[in-house]
Scaffold this motif. Structure first.
Motif, mmCIF file in Angstrom:
data_model
loop_
_atom_site.group_PDB
_atom_site.id
_atom_site.type_symbol
_atom_site.label_atom_id
_atom_site.label_comp_id
_atom_site.label_asym_id
_atom_site.label_seq_id
_atom_site.Cartn_x
_atom_site.Cartn_y
_atom_site.Cartn_z
ATOM 1 N N ALA A 146 -6.094 3.889 4.787
ATOM 2 C CA ALA A 146 -5.562 2.938 3.998
ATOM 3 C C ALA A 146 -4.725 3.422 2.784
ATOM 4 C CB ALA A 146 -6.531 1.831 3.345
ATOM 5 N N LEU A 147 -5.114 4.338 1.796
ATOM 6 C CA LEU A 147 -4.430 4.930 0.676
ATOM 7 C C LEU A 147 -3.295 5.813 1.199
ATOM 8 C CD1 LEU A 147 -5.327 4.029 -2.148
ATOM 9 C CD2 LEU A 147 -6.376 6.275 -2.198
ATOM 10 N N GLY A 150 -0.928 4.102 3.687
ATOM 11 C CA GLY A 150 -0.409 3.138 3.098
ATOM 12 C C GLY A 150 0.891 3.720 2.285
ATOM 13 N N ALA A 151 0.647 4.865 1.616
ATOM 14 C CA ALA A 151 1.881 5.179 0.805
ATOM 15 C C ALA A 151 2.884 5.827 1.488
ATOM 16 C CB ALA A 151 1.390 6.352 -0.206
ATOM 17 N N LEU A 152 2.546 6.051 2.731
ATOM 18 C CA LEU A 152 3.599 6.644 3.715
ATOM 19 C C LEU A 152 4.115 5.853 4.463
ATOM 20 C CD1 LEU A 152 1.657 10.008 4.856
ATOM 21 C CD2 LEU A 152 3.625 10.021 3.652
ATOM 22 N N LEU A 153 3.816 4.467 4.524
ATOM 23 C CA LEU A 153 4.268 3.224 5.158
ATOM 24 C C LEU A 153 3.883 3.699 6.826
ATOM 25 C CD1 LEU A 153 7.891 2.708 3.436
ATOM 26 C CD2 LEU A 153 5.400 1.755 3.016
ATOM 27 N N ASN A 154 2.833 4.098 6.878
ATOM 28 C CA ASN A 154 2.262 4.358 8.684
ATOM 29 C C ASN A 154 1.947 2.995 9.076
ATOM 30 O OD1 ASN A 154 1.209 5.277 10.532
ATOM 31 N ND2 ASN A 154 0.194 7.055 9.689
ATOM 32 N N VAL A 155 2.418 2.842 10.187
ATOM 33 C CA VAL A 155 2.121 1.450 10.863
ATOM 34 C C VAL A 155 0.504 1.321 11.078
ATOM 35 C CG1 VAL A 155 2.669 0.307 12.943
ATOM 36 C CG2 VAL A 155 4.372 1.444 11.841
ATOM 37 N N GLY A 156 0.116 2.199 11.910
ATOM 38 C CA GLY A 156 -1.162 2.202 12.115
ATOM 39 C C GLY A 156 -2.249 2.028 10.670
ATOM 40 N N TRP A 158 -1.384 0.521 7.995
ATOM 41 C CA TRP A 158 -1.174 -0.852 7.331
ATOM 42 C C TRP A 158 -1.857 -1.683 8.405
ATOM 43 C CZ3 TRP A 158 0.978 -3.114 2.895
ATOM 44 C CH2 TRP A 158 1.627 -2.012 2.174
ATOM 45 N N ILE B 61 -1.238 2.995 -3.996
ATOM 46 C CA ILE B 61 -0.056 2.950 -3.064
ATOM 47 C C ILE B 61 1.360 2.903 -3.368
ATOM 48 C CG2 ILE B 61 0.681 1.868 -0.929
ATOM 49 C CD1 ILE B 61 -2.214 1.089 -0.142
ATOM 50 N N THR B 87 -0.187 6.630 15.154
ATOM 51 C CA THR B 87 -0.854 5.103 15.256
ATOM 52 C C THR B 87 -1.358 4.886 16.548
ATOM 53 O OG1 THR B 87 0.832 4.480 13.632
ATOM 54 C CG2 THR B 87 -0.131 2.775 15.322
ATOM 55 N N GLN B 92 -7.477 1.317 15.922
ATOM 56 C CA GLN B 92 -7.426 1.203 14.730
ATOM 57 C C GLN B 92 -7.513 -0.284 14.151
ATOM 58 O OE1 GLN B 92 -3.531 3.381 13.987
ATOM 59 N NE2 GLN B 92 -4.638 4.953 13.231
ATOM 60 N N LEU B 157 4.453 6.882 13.610
ATOM 61 C CA LEU B 157 5.335 5.859 13.500
ATOM 62 C C LEU B 157 5.438 5.060 12.300
ATOM 63 C CD1 LEU B 157 7.438 4.063 15.143
ATOM 64 C CD2 LEU B 157 5.254 2.238 15.720
#
Lengths: 180, 194, 217
Positions: A146-147, A150-156, A158, B61, B87, B92, B157
């Motif tokens: 999450a943290l 989240g900061a890396l805008l990773n799809v999984g 989020w 974040i 991902t 997940q 991704l």
């Protein structure tokens, strides 16, 4: 500020403004990206610890299992000599430091008024086990996914984060006696 | 500046463990400052009484995202060398739901439980033992769920790649969403106090 | 304006800063480096002129014998040629694959092909991509064969040359080569390439892909 007053009354200091604490946390995360090229984590350290323990007990079992063998690496050094393991040792130390400075170190069990100690501990164990299992399935926990993601805008990450909040809110009703 | 320093070989594996320890101290320190060593404070999020979990997490974040974005734009960090967890969408999503339920039952998450143990919480220690048991259970059933674990593979991704929207615009939208969320959180907290 | 800002509390100020940075981000572009690399032609010319761009066959042989593992030796030839013979510890990555391949920035990369041309082109590619630690094997595999596997000595060697040749003979034997002493009866000896297993003590140490631990949780 009110050092003497606090010491006299044994009142722990109030928690920080959440936004300032969040900025502090965000800067630590950013520092980790800049220095190491990776984010924070927690659950991975415990995976390494389990792998190290099992490797002592039954090396064949660890080698034959793909999950454990990933934490074993190339086998030239102990799984405990791992970045996340040392980071989590730091988390323990950092928590101790902050807690001690604020006078918040106190032995006890955290729970709402309507639940017994033993059932609280049972719930803590069950919750922890679900958390451990879920974190491995999702390839990370609140820190690692999450943290960091989240900061890396990773799809999984989020998708994961939304589901953590969804799962917790959906189940909160059944747990209300434990907390409120 | 050639960041990430470690990947450019500024120091070796052994020193990276020292860095790990120091970064961990910072992490633990701010988790405790935020009050995340307390299960009651953490779970109050899910009863709309204290929205700190949301506030702290999203402030962190947003801070790290903005920092990383501007360092990247200025060419001070090579973002493609920052590790991005691949991902695998369905596992997940399920993992997130299980973790969320575990959160409200157990009262902590793995990182915050370490801080809680440091500040003397017995329930956090039991929680951590539970985490270890859960990971062990996962390891033991791994051969059975391996196919599921590797299903819906989308590779490394990011949201800008998925949505085909410029990175900077997503950054702005995340900030906007976070600030909107904070305003909502403050409103909800005030309402619940009444 | 000033009084307006001073009226805001800390939360509102932070939110304003975050929103401002967010708005600028819309116009500031992509933080990831793109595929079009900028190269400093002068810097590259200087590297070439100073001959910092290559290592010799003898240097490489020394490294392999010492069991050094801080470099990656890349064979750019075809798979078939690679299987017939390659320098111990080498990995086979062809030129087309090289542009998609990511090395660690600090890794020392040594490239070789049959002669020198392909490796020079690959070297330029890597340097353009920002890998400052890329080197070529001088003279390629041909020079490796001439200098290490089948070294020769001139007809009327000076004492220094003899001394050097004695050393090289040892190196050559280590790699399964056959030194040519230069006397007539030896010249006709067929230059057979050594079998790939030689030398045994090197192969397990390097060459195989190091298994990396994952960086996630």
């Amino acid at each position: 500020m009110n050092q003497t007053e606090n010491e006299n009354t044994f009142q722990p200091k109030p928690y920080s403004n959440p936004y300032l604490a969040g900025i502090g946390l965000g800067l630590v995360l950013l520092l980790s990206f800049v220095i190491m090229g990776r984010g924070l984590g927690a659950s991975g350290a415990f995976s390494s610890a389990i792998t190290a323990a099992l490797d002592k007990l039954s090396p064949e079992h660890v080698k034959s299992n793909e999950f454990y063998s990933e934490y074993l690496g190339d086998g030239t050094k102990s799984p405990l000599k791992d970045w996340l393991v040392f980071e989590v040792i730091g988390v323990f130390a950092g928590g101790l430091l902050s807690g001690a400075l604020a006078g918040r170190i106190k032995k006890g069990i955290e729970k709402g008024p309507r639940v017994s100690n033993s059932s609280r501990l049972l719930f803590a164990f069950i919750g922890g086990a679900l958390m451990g299992f879920g974190a491995k399935l999702a390839r990370g926990c609140t820190s690692g996914q999450a943290l960091t993601g989240g900061a890396l805008l990773n799809v999984g990450s989020w998708a994961f984060m939304m589901c953590v909040f969804a799962g917790a809110y959906a189940f909160a009703y059944f747990m209300r006696r434990q907390w409120q | 500046m050639n960041a990430p320093f470690f990947k450019y070989g500024l120091f070796g594996d052994d020193f990276s463990l020292v860095v790990a320890f120091l970064i961990g101290i910072g992490f633990g320190f701010f988790l405790e400052r935020a009050g995340f060593g307390s299960a009651k404070k953490l779970t109050a999020q899910f009863y709309f009484i204290d929205m700190s979990v949301f506030k702290v997490m999203f402030t962190a974040i947003v801070t790290a995202m903005l920092g990383l974005y501007y360092l990247g734009v200025l060419g001070l960090i090579n973002l493609s060398l920052v590790y991005l967890t691949p991902t695998y969408l369905i596992p997940q999503i399920l993992g997130g739901l299980i973790l969320g339920i575990g959160f409200v039952i157990g009262g902590y998450c793995p990182g915050t439980s370490c801080v809680a143990v440091s500040t003397g919480k017995i329930d956090a220690l039991v929680f951590l033992i539970g985490v270890v048991a859960g990971i062990f259970a996962f390891g033991e059933v791994f051969p059975l769920i391996k196919n599921f674990y590797y299903s819906s593979d989308m590779g490394q991704l990011t949201l800008p790649q998925l949505l085909n929207i410029p990175y900077g615009l997503i950054v702005f939208l995340v900030v906007l969403m976070a600030v909107g969320g904070f305003i909502g959180a403050e409103f909800v907290e005030k309402k619940m106090k009444k | 304006m000033k009084s307006f800002i001073s009226k805001l509390n800390i939360k509102q100020k932070l939110a304003a800063v975050a929103l401002l940075l967010g708005i600028i981000a819309i116009f500031a572009g992509n933080p990831y480096k793109d595929a079009y690399a900028k190269i400093d032609t002068k810097e590259i010319a200087l590297i070439i002129q100073k001959e910092l761009d290559h290592i010799t066959a003898e240097e490489l042989a020394d490294w392999i014998i010492q069991g050094k593992s801080d470099y990656r030796l890349i064979d750019l030839r075809s798979e078939k040629e690679f299987e017939e013979y390659h320098i111990p510890t080498a990995e086979n990555i062809q030129l087309t694959m090289l542009s998609d391949y990511t090395f660690l920035p600090a890794e020392k990369i040594i490239l070789y092909s049959e002669g020198g041309i392909h490796s020079a082109q690959a070297w330029f590619l890597l340097v353009a991509k920002g890998y400052r630690n890329a080197y070529m094997l001088k003279g390629g595999l041909e020079e490796w064969k001439d200098k290490i596997l089948f070294p020769t000595i001139s007809q009327n060697p000076s004492p220094d040359e003899v001394k050097h040749f004695e050393k090289i003979k040892e190196v050559s034997k280590y790699f399964g080569g056959s030194p040519q002493t230069g006397k007539e009866e030896n010249v006709t000896i067929k230059q057979t390439l050594p079998k790939l297993e030689m030398p045994k003590q090197v192969t397990p140490q390097v060459g195989t892909q190091k298994k990396k631990k994952k960086e996630g949780c």
